[in-house]
Design a protein around this motif. Structure first.
Motif, mmCIF file in Angstrom:
data_model
loop_
_atom_site.group_PDB
_atom_site.id
_atom_site.type_symbol
_atom_site.label_atom_id
_atom_site.label_comp_id
_atom_site.label_asym_id
_atom_site.label_seq_id
_atom_site.Cartn_x
_atom_site.Cartn_y
_atom_site.Cartn_z
ATOM 1 N N ILE A 252 60.385 18.609 -91.897
ATOM 2 C CA ILE A 252 60.461 19.810 -90.908
ATOM 3 C C ILE A 252 59.604 20.853 -91.429
ATOM 4 O O ILE A 252 59.177 21.063 -92.503
ATOM 5 C CB ILE A 252 62.012 20.317 -91.021
ATOM 6 C CG1 ILE A 252 62.085 20.733 -92.324
ATOM 7 C CG2 ILE A 252 63.204 19.309 -90.721
ATOM 8 C CD1 ILE A 252 63.688 21.613 -92.391
ATOM 9 N N ASN A 253 59.277 21.800 -90.365
ATOM 10 C CA ASN A 253 58.789 22.984 -90.464
ATOM 11 C C ASN A 253 59.834 23.857 -89.969
ATOM 12 O O ASN A 253 60.691 23.848 -89.198
ATOM 13 C CB ASN A 253 57.721 23.086 -89.320
ATOM 14 C CG ASN A 253 56.258 22.298 -89.768
ATOM 15 O OD1 ASN A 253 56.141 22.050 -90.983
ATOM 16 N ND2 ASN A 253 55.784 21.558 -88.757
ATOM 17 N N TYR A 254 59.846 25.012 -90.986
ATOM 18 C CA TYR A 254 60.630 26.228 -90.648
ATOM 19 C C TYR A 254 60.001 27.604 -90.783
ATOM 20 O O TYR A 254 59.121 27.734 -91.679
ATOM 21 C CB TYR A 254 61.851 26.199 -91.409
ATOM 22 C CG TYR A 254 61.735 26.139 -92.958
ATOM 23 C CD1 TYR A 254 61.635 27.337 -93.642
ATOM 24 C CD2 TYR A 254 61.419 24.919 -93.664
ATOM 25 C CE1 TYR A 254 61.431 27.404 -94.960
ATOM 26 C CE2 TYR A 254 61.168 24.882 -94.919
ATOM 27 C CZ TYR A 254 61.233 26.259 -95.813
ATOM 28 O OH TYR A 254 60.927 26.227 -97.160
ATOM 29 N N THR A 264 64.003 29.332 -87.314
ATOM 30 C CA THR A 264 63.568 28.209 -86.338
ATOM 31 C C THR A 264 63.047 27.001 -87.227
ATOM 32 O O THR A 264 62.134 27.045 -87.843
ATOM 33 C CB THR A 264 62.249 28.666 -85.525
ATOM 34 O OG1 THR A 264 62.818 29.511 -84.701
ATOM 35 C CG2 THR A 264 61.921 27.478 -84.434
ATOM 36 N N ASN A 266 61.762 23.002 -86.530
ATOM 37 C CA ASN A 266 61.091 21.882 -85.947
ATOM 38 C C ASN A 266 61.020 20.529 -86.792
ATOM 39 O O ASN A 266 60.649 20.309 -87.924
ATOM 40 C CB ASN A 266 59.471 22.216 -85.584
ATOM 41 C CG ASN A 266 59.634 23.495 -84.428
ATOM 42 O OD1 ASN A 266 60.462 23.433 -83.608
ATOM 43 N ND2 ASN A 266 58.692 24.225 -84.824
ATOM 44 N N LYS A 268 59.935 17.023 -87.976
ATOM 45 C CA LYS A 268 58.763 16.136 -87.679
ATOM 46 C C LYS A 268 58.895 14.570 -87.664
ATOM 47 O O LYS A 268 57.861 14.002 -87.035
ATOM 48 C CB LYS A 268 57.581 16.795 -88.759
ATOM 49 C CG LYS A 268 57.286 18.147 -88.835
ATOM 50 C CD LYS A 268 56.347 18.353 -89.864
ATOM 51 C CE LYS A 268 56.659 18.164 -91.252
ATOM 52 N NZ LYS A 268 55.723 18.350 -92.338
ATOM 53 N N ASN A 292 65.396 17.725 -82.536
ATOM 54 C CA ASN A 292 64.096 18.156 -82.652
ATOM 55 C C ASN A 292 63.789 19.729 -82.855
ATOM 56 O O ASN A 292 62.907 19.953 -83.692
ATOM 57 C CB ASN A 292 63.478 17.727 -81.380
ATOM 58 C CG ASN A 292 63.611 16.174 -81.118
ATOM 59 O OD1 ASN A 292 63.743 15.335 -82.194
ATOM 60 N ND2 ASN A 292 63.358 15.674 -80.082
ATOM 61 N N GLN A 293 64.426 20.538 -82.278
ATOM 62 C CA GLN A 293 64.208 22.013 -82.523
ATOM 63 C C GLN A 293 65.490 22.843 -82.509
ATOM 64 O O GLN A 293 66.356 22.506 -81.634
ATOM 65 C CB GLN A 293 63.205 22.608 -81.652
ATOM 66 C CG GLN A 293 62.893 24.412 -81.740
ATOM 67 C CD GLN A 293 61.756 24.472 -80.847
ATOM 68 O OE1 GLN A 293 62.058 25.135 -79.814
ATOM 69 N NE2 GLN A 293 60.523 24.898 -81.116
#
Length: 326
Positions: A252-254, A264, A266, A268, A292-293
């Motif tokens: 994930i990105n956060y 937030t 996202n 991956k 997904n988000q």
């Protein structure tokens, strides 16, 4: 005054069948938003030095673990060390402030139980690059921030005196470099010496792990009894004996971090994921399945430092450190 790195020749009759590690900022330098769990154990004073070694500590008895977060200096109660870029929280109200960059790891200040020290001549903890046989001598000076007539003046001798394989209770790790530091300092005010301090420490480093994988220290103040401490990482946050452990950033990105009222996330990769937010004592404050988000509401979470864990099919991965500042 800092002395240049010299080369120490260590004789050994063993075969050099283990690669010699090279320590640099990119592979072992301290970095913020990383978090390590250190476990105490009575390992005894380590004396084995040389090349292609086997340090066998796989039978250590775990005396209990605690979390060591590496955080931005501005996220600590004592934001008075502007030349530092990493703060290491080693216990309740205990912070060490470092400058970590391509030149090396320098101690710039400390706040211990509310008492602060700032280094007018920084203490070099580890110069970069550094490899087996290298040595370094450093003279340093610190003064108490709340009383300018209290000082500490000392010297540290650092040597990379061994490399090889390190066996811990949680696995076997190759290409480890042992770095030994001998330190002496005096604490004094304008009228007299308060006390003298002597210490010996050993740190074992592994490329890709931005904190020592194992540590030993012994220290003495004046003629008081010697105090010993042994520590090792479990789990290892970085490459392991069987490959890379799963980390949050792989999936994930956060953002943002520090977070204000929300986070937030996202995703991956495909999978059944959920996130868990815990405090530094391990108590769960929030747990939520994510798609997904996702936008995670943090408005009811108090300001402070926390661990964000990612779970895949309810299997928890290594956590990452986040700060909440409303």
């Amino acid at each position: 005054m800092k002395k240049l790195i010299t080369v120490l020749v260590i004789l050994s009759c063993g075969l050099t069948n283990v690669a010699q590690p090279l320590l640099e900022y990119s592979n072992v330098g301290y970095k913020i938003y990383t978090n390590y769990v250190m476990h105490g154990s009575n390992m005894g004073r380590p004396t084995l030095i040389g090349n292609s070694l086997n340090w066998q500590y796989d039978t250590l008895i775990d005396a209990g673990g605690y979390t060591v977060p590496l955080i931005p200096p501005g996220a600590t109660p004592k934001d008075s060390f502007p030349l530092s870029n990493v703060a290491v929280n080693t216990g309740p109200d205990n912070y060490f402030y470092y400058k970590s960059d391509i030149a090396g790891l320098e101690l710039r200040g400390a706040s211990l139980n509310g008492i602060g020290f700032i280094y007018t001549d920084p203490e070099v903890v580890l110069p970069f690059p550094f490899s087996f046989g290298n040595s370094f001598n450093d003279n340093w000076r610190a003064e108490q921030t709340s009383a300018s007539n209290l000082y500490r003046i000392g010297s540290t001798d650092i040597v990379a005196d061994g490399y090889g394989t390190l066996k811990l209770p949680n696995g076997t790790y190759k290409n480890i470099l042992r770095v030994k530091s001998d330190q002496n300092y005096i604490a004094y005010d304008t009228t007299a010496t308060r006390f003298t301090h002597q210490s010996e420490s050993v740190n074992w480093y592994m490329s890709g792990v931005h904190y020592p994988v194992a540590q030993y220290s012994q220290s003495r103040i004046d003629s008081n009894p010697i105090i010993e401490l042994g520590l090792y990482q479990d789990p290892i946050v970085g490459p392991t004996a069987v490959g890379n452990i799963s980390t949050v950033g792989q999936f994930i990105n956060y953002y943002p971090n520090p977070a204000k009222n929300g986070l937030t996330i996202n995703v991956k990769k495909e999978g059944n994921f959920s996130i868990e937010l815990t405090d530094l004592k391990g108590a769960t404050l929030l747990k939520k399945s994510i798609g997904n988000q996702e936008k995670i509401n943090l408005s009811n979470i108090a300001n402070g430092n926390y661990l964000l864990h990612l779970l895949q099919d309810d299997k928890r991965m290594a956590g990452e450190f986040i700060t909440i500042q409303h």
